[in-house]
Design an enzyme around this catalytic site. Structure first.
Site, mmCIF file in Angstrom:
data_model
loop_
_atom_site.group_PDB
_atom_site.id
_atom_site.type_symbol
_atom_site.label_atom_id
_atom_site.label_comp_id
_atom_site.label_asym_id
_atom_site.label_seq_id
_atom_site.Cartn_x
_atom_site.Cartn_y
_atom_site.Cartn_z
ATOM 1 N N ASP A 106 4.978 -14.208 -7.131
ATOM 2 C CA ASP A 106 5.166 -13.134 -8.466
ATOM 3 C C ASP A 106 6.589 -12.771 -7.933
ATOM 4 O OD1 ASP A 106 5.022 -11.695 -5.726
ATOM 5 O OD2 ASP A 106 2.535 -11.016 -6.871
ATOM 6 N N ASN A 152 -6.532 -3.253 -3.902
ATOM 7 C CA ASN A 152 -7.633 -3.449 -5.655
ATOM 8 C C ASN A 152 -8.095 -4.702 -5.267
ATOM 9 O OD1 ASN A 152 -5.687 -4.780 -6.433
ATOM 10 N ND2 ASN A 152 -4.848 -3.308 -8.087
ATOM 11 N N HIS A 174 -6.186 -7.516 -6.080
ATOM 12 C CA HIS A 174 -5.713 -8.605 -6.584
ATOM 13 C C HIS A 174 -5.542 -9.895 -5.962
ATOM 14 C CE1 HIS A 174 -1.846 -5.884 -5.777
ATOM 15 N NE2 HIS A 174 -1.534 -6.754 -4.684
ATOM 16 N N GLU A 215 -3.921 -8.395 -11.515
ATOM 17 C CA GLU A 215 -5.128 -7.127 -11.186
ATOM 18 C C GLU A 215 -6.323 -7.681 -11.301
ATOM 19 O OE1 GLU A 215 -2.848 -5.174 -9.421
ATOM 20 O OE2 GLU A 215 -1.531 -4.206 -9.950
HETATM 21 C C1 GLP Z 1 1.850 -6.888 -3.301
HETATM 22 C C2 GLP Z 1 2.011 -8.571 -3.369
HETATM 23 C C3 GLP Z 1 1.186 -9.425 -3.164
HETATM 24 C C4 GLP Z 1 0.522 -8.970 -2.315
HETATM 25 C C5 GLP Z 1 -0.578 -8.106 -2.194
HETATM 26 C C6 GLP Z 1 -0.177 -7.373 -0.320
HETATM 27 O O1 GLP Z 1 1.812 -6.245 -4.092
HETATM 28 N N1 GLP Z 1 2.371 -8.768 -4.959
HETATM 29 O O2 GLP Z 1 1.634 -11.130 -3.201
HETATM 30 O O3 GLP Z 1 0.012 -10.366 -1.180
HETATM 31 O O4 GLP Z 1 0.268 -6.515 -3.152
HETATM 32 O O5 GLP Z 1 1.125 -6.555 0.374
HETATM 33 P P1 GLP Z 1 1.174 -6.081 1.518
HETATM 34 O O6 GLP Z 1 0.795 -7.189 2.730
HETATM 35 O O7 GLP Z 1 1.936 -5.672 1.881
HETATM 36 O O8 GLP Z 1 -0.040 -5.677 1.759
#
Ligand code: GLP
Length: 246
Positions: A67, A133, A135, A140
């Site tokens: 992303d 959440n 995702h 989302e």
């Molecule tokens: C982010 C990314 C995801 C990631 C997730 C967890 O915002 N878009 O690809 O896996 O949310 O993030 P974190 O590793 O900082 O908890």
């Protein structure tokens, strides 16, 4: 879905590093899907250190990130391109033209990213984190399971979670382009990593909740080759019978 729980962070990082090098050390080209987020920072650092130690060649590696934020200056240190350069790409010998990100321009059919991935014969291994959440990528709750790469409005809770990377909540982008859920599910192998108590509920919902679009990560239960790696905090609500503890 196989679930592995690690009692020490270090063991989790070493396991992932071993797995990464096992995958890229084949003779043939390998396409890896990469994730950003705090979950992977020390894993990427460990990959850099191992590659320096072993004089590792990355000529067979092609990467496809999950992303990217929209409406953010391309030189901003928190674009996912900057994140990947800072935490991984600048430290390994991987040519720029072997790294890929979803397109973020306006008036673009974002699904051209899926076509590119298909032309390149698909993603061999997709690394995934999970949002609090539920995702995956930035899909989302409510995102269609048959979605291809698309633009999405970030949930307020996601913006708050990612505020840790920005100086204020106003700076956190409101939109992103993400590989779709269909795109992710097309990967030949998926490795989802979750760390920390704040992920325990999302992990529980992924494993035991209804498989429905309001619970995006739940669809991974239908993937034929999905491995879930958890630290003991993220695994707090996982039933004992399901976990293989290291
Ligand atoms: C982010 C990314 C995801 C990631 C997730 C967890 O915002 N878009 O690809 O896996 O949310 O993030 P974190 O590793 O900082 O908890």
């Amino acid at each position: 879905m196989n679930i592995k729980v690690f009692s020490h962070d270090e063991a989790l990082v070493i396991y992932l590093t071993d797995l990464f090098f096992e995958v890229i050390s084949q003779d043939n080209r390998v396409n890896i899907g990469l994730a950003t987020g705090s979950t992977f920072i020390d894993v990427y650092q460990s990959i850099i250190e191992r590659s320096i130690k072993n004089h590792q060649s990355f000529q067979h590696l092609y990467t496809f990130n999950l992303d990217e934020y929209v409406d953010i200056d391309e030189n901003h240190p928190q674009t996912f391109k900057s994140f990947m350069k800072h935490h991984l790409f600048n430290g390994i010998d991987l040519p720029d033209n072997q790294t890929h990100f979803p397109p973020t321009g306006s008036n673009i059919d974002y699904a051209c990213y899926d076509e590119l991935i298909e032309r390149e014969e698909g993603i061999d291994v997709q690394f995934l984190g999970i949002g609090t959440n539920g995702h995956i990528g930035f899909n989302e709750p409510g995102t269609a399971f048959d979605s291809k790469t698309h633009k999405i409005t970030l949930d307020e809770s996601t913006r708050e979670d990612n505020n840790k990377f920005f100086s204020s909540i106003d700076e956190v982008p409101k939109y992103a382009v993400t590989m779709g859920i269909h795109t992710i599910m097309q990967s030949k192998r998926i490795i989802l990593v979750a760390r920390g108590l704040h992920k325990a509920e999302a992990v529980y919902n992924m494993l035991y909740g209804d498989i429905c679009e309001d619970n995006p990560a739940s669809i991974l239960r239908e993937h034929p080759n999905c491995l879930v790696l958890l630290d003991k905090d993220a695994a707090k609500l996982v039933k004992r019978s399901c976990k293989d503890e290291t």
